[in-house]
Motif scaffolding. Structure first.
Motif, PDB file in Angstrom:
ATOM      1  N   ASN A 148       0.840  -1.068  -0.091  1.00 49.98           N
ATOM      2  CA  ASN A 148       0.039   0.288   0.115  1.00 49.98           C
ATOM      3  C   ASN A 148       1.056   1.242   0.017  1.00 49.98           C
ATOM      4  N   THR A 149       1.892   1.051   0.720  1.00 51.32           N
ATOM      5  CA  THR A 149       2.993   2.467   0.698  1.00 51.32           C
ATOM      6  C   THR A 149       3.437   2.538  -0.723  1.00 51.32           C
ATOM      7  N   ALA A 150       3.631   1.373  -1.470  1.00 54.61           N
ATOM      8  CA  ALA A 150       4.311   1.544  -2.883  1.00 54.61           C
ATOM      9  C   ALA A 150       3.323   2.405  -3.675  1.00 54.61           C
ATOM     10  N   VAL A 151       1.743   2.008  -3.536  1.00 48.90           N
ATOM     11  CA  VAL A 151       0.651   2.743  -4.291  1.00 48.90           C
ATOM     12  C   VAL A 151       0.625   4.001  -3.659  1.00 48.90           C
ATOM     13  N   LEU A 152       0.768   4.281  -2.567  1.00 44.62           N
ATOM     14  CA  LEU A 152       0.673   5.899  -2.179  1.00 44.62           C
ATOM     15  C   LEU A 152       2.043   6.720  -2.796  1.00 44.62           C
ATOM     16  N   LEU A 153       2.987   6.157  -2.722  1.00 44.03           N
ATOM     17  CA  LEU A 153       4.186   6.922  -3.317  1.00 44.03           C
ATOM     18  C   LEU A 153       3.882   7.036  -4.890  1.00 44.03           C
ATOM     19  N   ALA A 154       3.504   5.986  -5.423  1.00 40.70           N
ATOM     20  CA  ALA A 154       3.474   6.117  -6.998  1.00 40.70           C
ATOM     21  C   ALA A 154       2.323   6.964  -7.227  1.00 40.70           C
ATOM     22  N   SER A 155       1.153   7.294  -6.288  1.00 42.31           N
ATOM     23  CA  SER A 155       0.151   8.166  -6.761  1.00 42.31           C
ATOM     24  C   SER A 155       0.531   9.576  -6.931  1.00 42.31           C
ATOM     25  N   ARG A 156       1.760   9.852  -6.358  1.00 48.53           N
ATOM     26  CA  ARG A 156       2.153  11.327  -6.474  1.00 48.53           C
ATOM     27  C   ARG A 156       2.753  11.389  -7.783  1.00 48.53           C
ATOM     28  N   LYS A 157       2.686  10.492  -8.507  1.00 48.02           N
ATOM     29  CA  LYS A 157       3.154  10.874 -10.093  1.00 48.02           C
ATOM     30  C   LYS A 157       2.051  11.012 -10.925  1.00 48.02           C
ATOM     31  N   LEU A 158       0.854  10.653 -10.370  1.00 50.49           N
ATOM     32  CA  LEU A 158      -0.439  11.051 -11.049  1.00 50.49           C
ATOM     33  C   LEU A 158      -0.911  12.183 -11.113  1.00 50.49           C
ATOM     34  N   ASP A 159      -1.867  12.390 -12.087  1.00 44.80           N
ATOM     35  CA  ASP A 159      -2.769  13.746 -12.078  1.00 44.80           C
ATOM     36  C   ASP A 159      -4.021  13.426 -11.479  1.00 44.80           C
ATOM     37  N   ILE A 160      -4.086  14.119 -10.259  1.00 48.65           N
ATOM     38  CA  ILE A 160      -5.349  13.796  -9.089  1.00 48.65           C
ATOM     39  C   ILE A 160      -6.520  14.288 -10.050  1.00 48.65           C
ATOM     40  N   GLU A 161      -6.499  15.515 -10.725  1.00 49.46           N
ATOM     41  CA  GLU A 161      -7.585  15.991 -11.438  1.00 49.46           C
ATOM     42  C   GLU A 161      -8.062  15.161 -12.479  1.00 49.46           C
ATOM     43  N   GLU A 162      -7.349  14.265 -13.332  1.00 45.40           N
ATOM     44  CA  GLU A 162      -7.587  13.481 -14.437  1.00 45.40           C
ATOM     45  C   GLU A 162      -8.370  12.367 -13.889  1.00 45.40           C
ATOM     46  N   LEU A 163      -7.892  11.836 -12.638  1.00 44.59           N
ATOM     47  CA  LEU A 163      -8.431  10.655 -11.963  1.00 44.59           C
ATOM     48  C   LEU A 163      -9.957  11.070 -11.191  1.00 44.59           C
ATOM     49  N   GLY A 164      -9.940  12.385 -11.257  1.00 43.29           N
ATOM     50  CA  GLY A 164     -11.330  12.951 -10.877  1.00 43.29           C
ATOM     51  C   GLY A 164     -11.530  12.863  -9.360  1.00 43.29           C
ATOM     52  N   LEU A 165     -10.337  12.674  -8.642  1.00 44.95           N
ATOM     53  CA  LEU A 165     -10.410  12.650  -7.248  1.00 44.95           C
ATOM     54  C   LEU A 165      -9.943  14.064  -6.366  1.00 44.95           C
TER      55      LEU A 165
END
Length: 284
Positions: free
Chosen positions: A250-267
């Motif tokens: 889960n920590t790996a997911v959390l760190l990887a999520s910083r590379k994503l565009d939150i707005e594109e995900l709608g979150l």
């Protein structure tokens, strides 16, 4: 005399203070020590998530909030089990351990999973850009997986394996959602197309999650189901799986999520905006 008494009472006394009354196959002090170790790691993970959250804009903390909740629920569950609380004595179907009898079954473990596992699955689903309905279905399916294990664990007859089967079937639905639906959704994200390493990272994480969570029914069959291993060995088996699932994957997911565009995900939470009220035109 007081110094000797203080020395004698030092150490882990959870099993003595909260005895396993009514259970002949029960946790021992070394097992409680292990639970305290896992609790410490989960508590440290919770604090670490809170610290990481402070470095992220408030409107982009979606994955952090879910991670804090999952780690906190898991910490509470392990604190309870380390204290030798949150359990029930269930008559065993098989006599592999001590010829059978009343086995100590920690229902607190399943309560912790019921609260934390859906949050982990939501993190995985939303990371891949899955819609809300599909993500909630995945969270619901993983809870059916957990409930099947819980009900089966407290049933003393052979019918417990029916609930185990229902839980495994629900897990197959989760695997389909993670491996097929989520990966297809991830490939459609433009931000991930820019950084293809994230797709590779996500595939590795999904592979790890599917492998680790598929081992839980095996542990169940050896412990609450088949009474092959002791409650202490059961705690070590489950504890290792939980440590890999949450503080690592889960920590790996959390760190990887910083590379994503939150707005594109709608979150992302939109910033508050004040809209000007149009002036009323005078009536002629």
């Amino acid at each position: 005399m007081s110094a000797q008494l203080l020395y004698a009472r030092s150490g882990n006394e959870a099993v003595e203070i909260n005895p396993s009354t009514g259970a002949t196959i029960a946790l021992v002090t070394s097992g409680s020590d292990w639970y305290w170790t896992v609790f410490s790691v989960m508590a440290a993970t919770t604090l670490g998530y809170v610290v990481l959250m402070a470095f992220v804009p408030r409107r982009e903390r979606f994955f952090h909030y879910l991670s804090v909740g999952a780690a906190l629920f898991s910490s509470i569950a392990y604190f309870t089990m380390a204290s030798n609380l949150g359990w029930a004595a269930v008559e065993t179907e098989f006599g592999h351990q001590q010829g059978g009898g009343e086995r100590q079954v920690f229902y607190a473990r399943y309560i912790g999973w019921f609260m934390s596992a859906p949050l982990i699955m939501l993190n995985l689903s939303f990371f891949a850009g899955v819609d809300w309905v599909t993500a909630l279905f995945t969270a619901m399916a993983v809870n059916v997986y957990i409930i099947g294990g819980l009900v089966g664990a407290v049933v003393s007859t052979t019918y417990k394996w029916g609930y185990w089967t229902i839980g495994v079937a629900a897990w197959c639905l989760v695997v389909y959602q993670l491996v097929w639906v989520s990966m297809r959704s991830l490939n459609e994200l433009t931000s991930v197309t820019v950084e293809p390493k994230i797709r590779t990272w996500y595939r590795l994480i999904i592979g790890g999650v599917v492998f680790i969570y598929s081992l839980y029914p095996i542990c169940w069959g050896l412990s609450e189901g088949g009474n092959v291993i002791t409650p202490t060995s059961e705690g070590v088996f489950y504890g290792v799986l939980d440590l890999i699932a949450l503080p690592i994957l889960n920590t790996a997911v959390l760190l990887a999520s910083r590379k994503l565009d939150i707005e594109e995900l709608g979150l992302g939470i939109p910033a508050a905006r004040t809209e000007s009220v149009p002036e009323k035109t005078p009536v002629a």
